[in-house]
Structures are given as structure tokens and as C-alpha cells.
Write a protein that holds these residues in place. Sequence first.
Motif, mmCIF file in Angstrom:
data_model
loop_
_atom_site.group_PDB
_atom_site.id
_atom_site.type_symbol
_atom_site.label_atom_id
_atom_site.label_comp_id
_atom_site.label_asym_id
_atom_site.label_seq_id
_atom_site.Cartn_x
_atom_site.Cartn_y
_atom_site.Cartn_z
ATOM 1 N N LEU A 1 0.828 -1.208 0.000
ATOM 2 C CA LEU A 1 0.000 0.000 0.000
ATOM 3 C C LEU A 1 0.864 1.261 0.000
ATOM 4 N N VAL A 2 1.937 1.225 0.803
ATOM 5 C CA VAL A 2 2.805 2.398 0.867
ATOM 6 C C VAL A 2 3.423 2.654 -0.504
ATOM 7 N N GLN A 3 3.860 1.567 -1.175
ATOM 8 C CA GLN A 3 4.406 1.709 -2.528
ATOM 9 C C GLN A 3 3.376 2.303 -3.479
ATOM 10 N N MET B 1 3.356 5.837 -5.576
ATOM 11 C CA MET B 1 3.256 5.957 -7.033
ATOM 12 C C MET B 1 2.108 6.870 -7.434
ATOM 13 N N VAL B 2 0.952 6.704 -6.748
ATOM 14 C CA VAL B 2 -0.228 7.509 -7.095
ATOM 15 C C VAL B 2 0.050 8.979 -6.840
ATOM 16 N N ALA C 1 6.273 17.113 -0.691
ATOM 17 C CA ALA C 1 6.165 17.291 0.753
ATOM 18 C C ALA C 1 6.306 15.961 1.501
ATOM 19 N N LEU C 2 5.690 14.889 0.962
ATOM 20 C CA LEU C 2 5.625 13.631 1.713
ATOM 21 C C LEU C 2 6.607 12.575 1.219
ATOM 22 N N GLY C 3 7.106 12.768 -0.020
ATOM 23 C CA GLY C 3 7.856 11.719 -0.714
ATOM 24 C C GLY C 3 8.898 11.010 0.110
#
Lengths: 201, 253
Positions: free
Chosen positions: A86-88, A92-93, A104-106
Motif C-alpha cells: 500500500l505504501v508503494q 506511485m499515485v 512534501a511527503l515523498g
Amino acid sequence: MSFTVFATAIVSAMLINNVILMQFLGVCPFLGVSKRTSSAIGMSAAVLFVMVVASAVTYTIYDLILFPYDIPYISTIAFILVIASLVQLVEMVIKKYSAPLYKALGIYLPLITTNCAILGVSEGNIASIWTETMPYGEGLFLAVSTAIGTGLGFGLVIFAFSSIRERLDAANVPKSWQGVPISLLVAGIMSLAFLGLQGVI
Amino acid sequence: MSTKDNFLKGFVKENPIFVFLLGMCPALAVTATVETALGMGILVVFVLTSSNIVVSLVRKFIPNDVRTPSYIVIIATFVTIVRMMTERYAPDLYIALGVFIPLIVVNCLILGRAEAFASKNTVFDSMIDGLGMSLGFTMALVIIGVFRELLATGEILYGVYLPFFVESEIAIFDLDWLIPLSGASVNDYMLPMFSLAPGAFIALGIILAVIQRRKVVGDEKKEAARQAMIEEKKRLALERKKAAAKKKAGEAA
């Protein structure tokens, strides 16, 4: 599915059973990424986001797949795999559709797989909310509310803590207390304050 | 590195909790009593040793790209095994540890050893490394547990959660012998805060500060010795210079 249930779940998860200070989940990022306020905000936003999605997905998997097919004992393996993929997927999304959000979150997203708060909340939802007789919709609503509250509580504490740590940088701390020991002491005092909220609900 | 060093490094030099700060969540959460700390330690010894053995066995078959997910599945399998065993043989411990048994999966120590050691070394070395590291982890947990339980209750109990070797709970250590001396109950002087959440942070903070203190003192001593050596060298150089000057003066005369 009333507002009262939602509000109670949020307050309880955010303030009374605070995820870091009362349940000791997610202590690693709490000590690791709280040196600067900006990174603390980025991390807590990423955690809130993943936590809500992961709770909804893991609750659904447990209620609609694992339990009906009589394999609930496999939940730990299933949950950790679901969270990791899910994190992956989320990464990607976000990368594809929202460049500013990714910026900001990458860098915090890959760290989240091993954040025990996510798996802890997913397992905790099953332990405290899920029952055989609970209708799927109601349980999912409660699980997501708890996840939102927990994520907000994580953000609140990590933000307050990072602000204190920025002040601590300028303080004259004895050499043997510098770094982690003084941070843990600060966390202990914050935890004492949160202990006062016990029994509000 | 010899087998003995490989085994012993996890206790002091590379202690997972006190030196590397890995696995902080269980270190804070399950150390309210010595017994829960010991119980958690036993589970980690089993999981880390077995996962290190299996990771080391399959290290040549796993493609590099899917390394981490494969390790996580191996670890999660062993965690599921210990979860079922605990539920069956130590149900009180299972309830006391609660969500922290499945959370062994995301304990950075275990994945860290799989990545850093077991994926590069032979089966036997990995097993020794896993045993040493996890016993070092257990030792650290028990030290924190002793500190907290003593401050909170003044005694150390055994037999509440772990039903092995004893019929009913016994006190391994208590302060009851102080009662006739002081005339007051020991409970009047205890700090129950240390069995609650704030006490966990403060206790670990104090222990880490003591450890850091030792390092600071050592560094200061080393620095002092270095300064003394520099002084000594300077003095010798000065003396040599003086002697040379004297010699020159003598020659001139």
C-alpha cells in the motif's frame, strides 16, 4: 454512524490513549524525525494519510476475507504485506497526480512501512473493535475514525515535541544528557501531562 | 571475527537498545515488570535466531530487488508461530504483551540483522549473531524492567505471567525486611509512576544518561591524557633546545 461516535473515537484515540505517549507506538520516528518542525509536519501528514488508508484496507480484509475463510491466524503476515505494498502504491499515485504533495511527503513514505504505529493501529482495530456480530459498515466507520484520531494524536505530539527540541538546541544541557536522554526526559514530562487526561471520557 | 566475539558483541559493544537505539517501542512498552520484559526477550530470541538461520539459508536464491519483502514474510511467519505458542502455553503473557507480539515483525532490530548480517554470512555465523544480539536485547529489557519494577513496587515478582518452574507467584527480591527497621510500610516510599507510561520514558532516559556519562568521562580522560602528552613533548623539545643553546654557548666560549 453518528457524529457522537466519531467525535468520541477521535478524542479518545488522539488525547486519552495517545499513540506515542501512552501506547508507545511509533517511538522511532518520534525520536528520529523530530529535530526540525518542518520534517515533523511532513512525517505526521504522511502517517495520517497512510494510517487511514491502511486501517480501512486491513479491516476490510480481516472482516471479508480472513474471517469468513477461517484463516484469521495469518493476519500478521497479511497485514504487513498489505501495508508494505500500500505504501508503494500510495507513493506511485501521489507521484503521478500531485507533484507538490509528493514533494512534501515523498521522502517520508518509504520510512512508514516499518513504522510500528501503522501495523499497531491495524492490529489494535481488530482486537478492540472487530467482533463477529459487528456489521461491516459500522466497524469500518469506527476503525477509520480511530485511525484519524490516532494520526492526529501522532501529529500533535510530534509537532509539540519538535518545537521543544528546537528550543533545546539552544539550551545548555549537561554533556551526559545531550541528545537522546534529554529527549526521553522531555517525552516523559509530556506523557505525565497526557496522563492527566486519563478518564475524561 | 571469532565466534566468541560474534556472540558477545551484542551485549555491550553493539547493544541494540543502549547503543543503537533499535527496538525502542518494546523497550518502553513491555518493561513495566521484569517478567513481561523477560517474556518479550524470549520471544525475540526465538524469532531473531530462526529468521537469521532461514534468511542465511535462502540468501543465494532471493533476487536483490525483492529482498526486503521476502525477509519481512520470513520474519512474520516466525512471529505468527511464537504468537500461537504464547497463546497456548503462556496465556497471561499473551494478554499482557497484547499488540506488541505481532509488532515484533516491524522491530527494526530483526530486519536490521537480516539485512546487515544474515544476508551476507554463513548459517552458523548468522545463528550465533542472532543469539548474541537477541540475548543482548533481552538483557537490556531486563535491566530496564528491574529498574522500573523496583522503583514502582519495591519488589520483583516471578510467576505472574510466566507459568514455568513455579506453582504460584513468588517474590525474587523484596524490601519487606526494611519494615521492622523503619517502622513504615515500604509502599509509602515507592513511585508508582514508574510502572506507568511517563515512568518508561524517564527510566530509559536516566539509564541512557548514565551510559553516556561513562562515555563522556572516558572521553575526558582520553583528552586529558592527550593534552598531558602534548605538554610533555613540548617540555622535552624546550629542554633539547636549551641544551643545544648551552652547547653552542660552551663552544663559543
